[in-house]
Enzyme design. Structure first.
Site, PDB file in Angstrom:
ATOM      1  N   GLN A   1     128.993 -22.820  45.150  1.00 60.90           N
ATOM      2  CA  GLN A   1     127.624 -22.765  45.644  1.00 60.90           C
ATOM      3  C   GLN A   1     127.508 -23.546  46.953  1.00 60.90           C
ATOM      4  OE1 GLN A   1     124.685 -21.164  44.259  1.00 60.90           O
ATOM      5  NE2 GLN A   1     124.042 -21.667  46.331  1.00 60.90           N
TER       6      GLN A   1
ATOM      7  N   HIS B   1     129.467 -27.795  41.304  1.00 60.20           N
ATOM      8  CA  HIS B   1     129.299 -26.362  41.614  1.00 60.20           C
ATOM      9  C   HIS B   1     129.786 -26.125  43.057  1.00 60.20           C
ATOM     10  CE1 HIS B   1     128.119 -22.347  41.229  1.00 60.20           C
ATOM     11  NE2 HIS B   1     126.808 -22.436  41.125  1.00 60.20           N
TER      12      HIS B   1
ATOM     13  N   ASP C   1     116.810 -27.882  42.738  1.00 54.56           N
ATOM     14  CA  ASP C   1     117.459 -27.137  41.661  1.00 54.56           C
ATOM     15  C   ASP C   1     116.614 -27.347  40.397  1.00 54.56           C
ATOM     16  OD1 ASP C   1     119.291 -25.793  40.029  1.00 54.56           O
ATOM     17  OD2 ASP C   1     120.732 -27.454  39.955  1.00 54.56           O
TER      18      ASP C   1
ATOM     19  N   ARG D   1     127.032 -16.353  48.908  1.00 56.26           N
ATOM     20  CA  ARG D   1     127.984 -16.559  47.811  1.00 56.26           C
ATOM     21  C   ARG D   1     129.105 -15.524  47.910  1.00 56.26           C
ATOM     22  NH1 ARG D   1     126.487 -19.236  43.168  1.00 56.26           N
ATOM     23  NH2 ARG D   1     128.704 -19.077  42.724  1.00 56.26           N
TER      24      ARG D   1
ATOM     25  N   CYS E   1     119.672 -23.171  44.823  1.00 53.66           N
ATOM     26  CA  CYS E   1     120.840 -22.394  44.412  1.00 53.66           C
ATOM     27  C   CYS E   1     120.450 -21.188  43.565  1.00 53.66           C
ATOM     28  CB  CYS E   1     121.818 -23.288  43.664  1.00 53.66           C
ATOM     29  SG  CYS E   1     121.075 -24.116  42.245  1.00 53.66           S
TER      30      CYS E   1
ATOM     31  N   ARG F   1     133.607 -20.605  34.557  1.00 50.88           N
ATOM     32  CA  ARG F   1     132.324 -21.325  34.452  1.00 50.88           C
ATOM     33  C   ARG F   1     132.229 -21.867  33.038  1.00 50.88           C
ATOM     34  NH1 ARG F   1     126.281 -19.610  36.221  1.00 50.88           N
ATOM     35  NH2 ARG F   1     127.186 -20.334  38.166  1.00 50.88           N
TER      36      ARG F   1
HETATM   37  N1  NVA Z   1     122.157 -27.039  37.828  1.00 45.29           N
HETATM   38  C1  NVA Z   1     122.096 -25.647  37.440  1.00 45.29           C
HETATM   39  C2  NVA Z   1     122.723 -24.784  38.502  1.00 45.29           C
HETATM   40  C3  NVA Z   1     122.665 -23.317  38.217  1.00 45.29           C
HETATM   41  C4  NVA Z   1     123.346 -22.499  39.254  1.00 45.29           C
HETATM   42  C5  NVA Z   1     122.793 -25.477  36.099  1.00 45.29           C
HETATM   43  O1  NVA Z   1     123.858 -26.069  35.902  1.00 45.29           O
HETATM   44  O2  NVA Z   1     122.264 -24.771  35.246  1.00 45.29           O
HETATM   45  N1   CP Z   2     123.540 -20.196  41.751  1.00 50.18           N
HETATM   46  C1   CP Z   2     124.270 -19.684  40.749  1.00 50.18           C
HETATM   47  O1   CP Z   2     125.404 -20.102  40.484  1.00 50.18           O
HETATM   48  O2   CP Z   2     123.680 -18.656  40.094  1.00 50.18           O
HETATM   49  P1   CP Z   2     124.174 -17.998  38.730  1.00 50.18           P
HETATM   50  O3   CP Z   2     123.967 -19.008  37.639  1.00 50.18           O
HETATM   51  O4   CP Z   2     123.299 -16.780  38.574  1.00 50.18           O
HETATM   52  O5   CP Z   2     125.618 -17.642  38.859  1.00 50.18           O
END
Ligand code: NVA
Ligand code: CP
Length: 320
Positions: free
Chosen positions: A147, A144, A239, A307, A279, A117
């Site tokens: 997800q 993502h 989101d 997930r 998400c 990540r």
């Molecule tokens: N769009 C959000 C998704 C988190 C799972 C982010 O990138 O922070």
């Molecule tokens: N939805 C998701 O990826 O959650 P986290 O940021 O907690 O991993």
């Protein structure tokens, strides 16, 4: 039937692959992963767990925070008989400037798979290019995909299938919007994104999704009108307005997205049996009201649980 008949070919096709974006996966491959995810879930519920990844190790590099991704991958690899190593980027030499290419080559000698990540999709691509083991994208600024795999499993469960299902995504044209457009179009879903000018999805990704939709006979559209997007929607998805790394834009974004809240009024324009997805993490009172996200039509916790199952299927297919 097609998927079952091609099971061996699909297994071979997926073994050793990277999972960087859903654009790299075709309908049969995603269909196979979703079938496997349903099987893995059913097995867990019946207490009859197979351990196809006995003795295998997944490294999990995190440059951003996480609850779901971290815990579901770590619990998932453990349940499959393997081990997960949490590697916070600050604690490994990547945080001090060691090359991604060197890191990829070194980790390939120790591990059987890497989940990462981070911010830049290019970094994930570089890691995958230099690693000889599968690399899984656990979120970048652009995508993502894990997800959306879990989201499609959830939609299949609650709607009985994916083809022809309409998802209205309301809010920022971000990583979630991109992966939903690509995965959804590949599976024959209609995806309608409502985002304000300046915050709409990337044009090249939108074009790619539209061309996939053309092949499947479904529709991908981008509008600035949330009321239009939710017409006939089976799923309303949202989101956060400020993603990880955009914290300094929070106040500006609250203004820009003020008309893009998923609330009772907006949801009343969708199909009566539309479900609400997010998400997570969510900001109640911003992108979604508490009555909607905590209401009867919300499937957010089923979505979050999936997930675990979807990623166990993914790890089994790529690392098994
Ligand atoms: N769009 C959000 C998704 C988190 C799972 C982010 O990138 O922070
Ligand atoms: N939805 C998701 O990826 O959650 P986290 O940021 O907690 O991993």
């Amino acid at each position: 039937m097609g998927i079952v008949a091609n099971k061996v070919t699909l297994e071979q096709q997926l073994a050793g692959r990277d999972f960087l974006t859903l654009a790299d996966y075709n309908k049969e491959e995603i269909g196979y992963l979703l079938e496997l995810a349903a099987h893995v879930k059913q097995q867990k519920q019946s207490g009859n767990i197979e351990q196809p990844l006995k003795g295998k190790t997944l490294g999990m590099i995190f440059e951003k925070s996480s609850t779901r991704t971290r815990v579901s991958f770590e619990a998932g690899i453990y349940q499959l008989g393997g081990t997960g190593l949490f590697l916070k980027s600050d604690d490994i030499q990547i945080g001090r400037g060691e090359l991604i290419s060197d890191t990829a080559k070194v980790l390939s000698g120790y591990l059987d798979g890497i989940m990462i990540r981070t911010y830049s999709q290019k970094d994930v691509e570089a890691l995958a290019k230099h690693a000889s083991i599968p690399v899984i994208n656990g979120l970048t600024d652009t995508y993502h995909p894990c997800q959306v795999l879990a989201d499609m499993q959830t939609i299949q469960e609650v709607k009985g299938g994916l083809k022809g299902i309409k998802v209205a995504y309301i809010g920022d044209g971000n990583n979630m919007a991109h992966s939903l457009m690509l995965g959804g179009a590949t599976m024959g879903m209609n995806i309608s994104i409502a985002a304000p000018e300046g915050y709409q999805p990337d044009e090249a990704i939108t074009e790619k999704a539209m061309s996939l939709a053309g092949v499947e006979g479904c529709k991908v559209e981008v509008t600035d009108n949330p009321e239009q997007a939710v017409q006939q929607a089976d799923v309303i998805y949202t989101d956060v307005w400020a993603s990880m790394g955009q914290e300094s834009e929070q106040t500006l974004r609250e203004k820009k997205f003020a008309d893009y809240q998923v609330n009772k009024e907006l949801c009343s324009l969708a199909k009566k049996d539309a479900v609400i997805m997010h998400c997570l993490p969510a900001h109640r009172g911003e992108e979604v009201t508490a009555d909607i996200i905590d209401g009867e039509q919300s499937v957010i916790f089923q979505q979050a649980e999936n997930r675990l199952h979807a990623q166990k299927a993914l790890m089994t297919a790529l690392m098994g």
